[in-house]
Design a protein around this motif. Structure first.
Motif: not given
Length: 151
Positions: A61-77
């Motif tokens: 799908r064009g990414s170099k690897d798996i990547f973090m989802n927005i819910l995780t980013s939101n939780g880390l913030v």
């Protein structure tokens, strides 16, 4: 496991509204972005999109690897700001925008600055940013309500 006669660890102090000033800078929080963090947090948030757990499909799908989802980013913030503010702080709003993806093997460094205070309701706005080797992963604002007295 703690022994029954061991006193409980006290909660950290919560910052009071009067202890915080516009311009205060929060300490940096480096977050190692591991494959386990990406996969486990996507599954915990019921985000079963293959780009968060299947490296081959993510690359297709064009990414170099798996990547973090927005819910995780939101939780880390949320974790970053409430870890600084303390357990009696109340999160009133989190407004974030994603940029560069968080891939396994990188480190995201969260930073923040107090940008506004509202005396009427003891609210504090904190501008947050999470950067990795590709640039800004997450940017936004967190609004907290802080107590008048220490708890």
């Amino acid at each position: 496991m703690t022994r029954p006669d061991t006193p409980p660890t006290p909660l950290p102090a919560t910052r009071t509204y009067d202890e915080v000033a516009v311009g205060d800078v929060l300490p940096d929080l480096p977050v190692p972005v591991t494959r386990t963090l990406i996969v486990a947090s996507a599954l915990a948030s019921r985000d079963y999109q293959d780009v968060h757990h299947d490296p081959e499909l993510a690359r297709e799908r064009g990414s170099k690897d798996i990547f973090m989802n927005i819910l995780t980013s939101n939780g880390l913030v949320d974790r970053y700001v409430t870890g600084w503010a303390g357990p009696a702080a109340v999160v009133k709003a989190i407004r974030i925008r994603l940029g560069a993806p968080n891939h396994p093997g990188d480190t995201m460094v969260l930073t923040g600055t107090v940008t506004a205070k509202s005396d009427a309701d003891r609210r504090v706005d904190i501008a947050v940013k999470g950067t990795n080797s590709l640039g800004s992963h997450v940017t936004g604002t967190v609004t907290l309500q802080l107590p008048v007295e220490a708890r």
